[in-house]
Design an enzyme around this catalytic site. Structure first.
Site: not given
Ligand code: COI
Length: 331
Positions: A156, A175, A207, A212, A235, A259, A264, A296
Site C-alpha cells: 500500500i 520502513d 500495521p 507501532n 490502524r 479512516d 472504532e 474504515h
Molecule cells: C483489513 O483488511 O485488515 C482492513 O483493515 C479492512 C477490513 C477491516 C475489512
C-alpha cells in the site's frame, strides 16, 4: 466439501454468488455475525470457515470450533492482530489471510483524503452548502510543492508513493524493512525523526503491531513541522487520539485524515443517525473542519470485495483438501 462463512454482508453477496458459480461442488453456508464460542456451532459439518476481522478470534472460539472438528480458518482481510495465535496453535489450526486484495483501493483513498485536506474541501463544501460562494479563507496547498513522508513501504505504501510522484511531489519514506525498488530510488531517510523533520504531510502504512502502537503521540508530533498534515488509513491504534486532538487545537497539526480510529470497533459500519454512539472524542473530531474522518472505508471497493471473497474461499478449499494455500500464515 463444505465451507461456512461468518459475518457475510449484503454487499459481499454478488462476489460470493460468483465464487459459488465457479465452484459448484463446494457447499457454502453463512451467517451475518462474528465467530464466537457460541456461534461456532453454526459451522458444524464444515471443512473450513471463512471470517472477517470484526471482533477477537478467542481461545474459546478456537476450542469450540476444534470440538466440532474444524481446524481451518481463512480470514478475508489483511489484519490478523485480533487472532489469538497461541490458541490457534494449541488447537492445531491452519490460518490464512488476504494480504493483498487491492493495495490501490487503500492507497488511492489515502491520497484522495490527503489531497482533500491540502485543498480544504471539507470547509469549502460546507460553505457551498450554505450558499457562501466566496473563495477566502479556504485557500489550499499544492500537492507538487509538498514533501510527503510515507511511513511503511509495503504494497500500500509503495502504491501511495507512485501516486504522490504522479503529482510531481517530493517523497521521502521510512520502513524498518526496506524495499529494494524504493531503495534504488533513494527515497529512504535513515530515521523516523528525519522524516518527521522534513515532511509537510505524513501518511501511515504500517500495521498496528505492538511496536507501532501510538507511534503518533505528543513526542513524535513535536518533532514534525508546524502545520503538518497526517493521514491514517491503516490502524486506529497507531495514533494517540488525545495527543492528536491537542495538536489540532494548537495548530501544530493543521489537518488530519482518519479512516481508522482507536475506538472504532462496535461503532464503525453502523448507522447512528439520530442516535448517540457515546464517544465524545469521535463526535468532536467529526465536527471539525480540518478532520476528514471516515469509517474504515479505504478498502471498500467492488474489486477489493471480489478479491477478499475469492482469495479467502480459495484458501479455505485448499486447506480442506490438505493443501497449503500461498496465503497461509506461518505462526
Ligand atoms: C483489513 O483488511 O485488515 C482492513 O483493515 C479492512 C477490513 C477491516 C475489512
Amino acid at each position: 466439501m463444505k465451507i461456512f462463512a461468518y459475518g457475510i454482508r449484503e454487499d459481499e453477496l454478488p462476489a460470493l454468488a460468483e465464487w459459488k458459480n465457479e465452484n459448484p461442488t463446494v457447499a457454502v453456508d453463512y451467517s451475518t455475525g462474528p465467530v464466537t464460542a457460541e456461534t461456532a456451532k453454526l459451522a458444524a459439518g464444515a471443512d473450513s470457515i471463512v471470517a472477517l476481522q470484526e471482533s477477537p478470534f478467542t481461545k474459546e472460539a478456537f476450542a469450540a470450533l476444534s470440538d466440532l472438528g474444524i481446524k481451518n480458518l481463512s480470514v478475508r482481510n489483511v489484519g490478523t492482530e485480533n487472532i489469538d495465535f497461541e490458541a490457534a496453535k494449541e488447537f492445531d489450526f491452519n490460518i490464512s489471510n488476504v494480504p493483498v486484495y487491492s493495495p490501490s483501493a487503500v492507497a488511492e483513498y489515502a491520497m484522495i483524503q490527503l489531497s482533500r485536506a491540502l485543498r480544504r474541501t471539507k470547509p469549502m463544501d460546507a460553505k457551498v452548502a450554505k450558499h457562501d460562494l466566496r473563495w477566502a479563507p479556504t485557500i489550499g496547498r499544492e500537492m507538487r510543492m509538498q514533501t510527503f513522508g510515507v511511513i511503511g513501504t509495503g504494497n500500500i505504501g509503495r502504491q501511495a508513493i507512485k501516486i504522490l510522484q504522479g503529482f510531481g511531489a517530493k517523497v521521502i519514506a521510512y520502513d524498518k524493512f526496506q524495499n529494494k525498488d524504493i531503495q534504488a530510488e533513494g527515497l529512504y531517510v535513515d530515521s523516523l525523526d528525519e522524516l518527521y523533520a522534513q515532511a509537510d504531510a505524513i501518511t501511515l502504512h504500517v500495521p498496528g503491531v505492538p511496536e507501532n502502537v501510538n507511534m503518533i503521540n505528543k513526542d513524535s508530533i513535536a518533532k514534525m513541522k508546524d502545520g503538518v498534515v497526517i493521514v491514517n488509513v491503516s490502524r486506529g491504534n497507531l495514533v494517540n487520539t488525545d495527543d492528536l486532538i491537542a495538536a489540532l487545537d494548537s495548530g501544530k497539526v493543521s489537518d488530519v485524515a482518519l479512516d481508522v480510529y482507536e475506538g472504532e470497533v462496535g461503532i464503525f459500519n453502523k448507522d447512528w443517525t439520530d442516535k448517540d454512539f457515546s464517544d465524545d472524542r469521535l463526535a468532536d473530531l467529526i465536527t471539525r473542519d480540518n478532520v476528514y474522518l471516515t469509517p474504515h472505508t479505504a478498502f471498500y471497493t467492488t474489486n477489493a470485495i471480489n478479491e477478499m471473497i475469492r482469495q479467502s474461499f480459495d484458501a479455505a478449499v485448499a486447506f480442506a483438501k490438505g493443501e497449503e494455500p500461498t496465503i497461509a500464515i506461518k505462526f
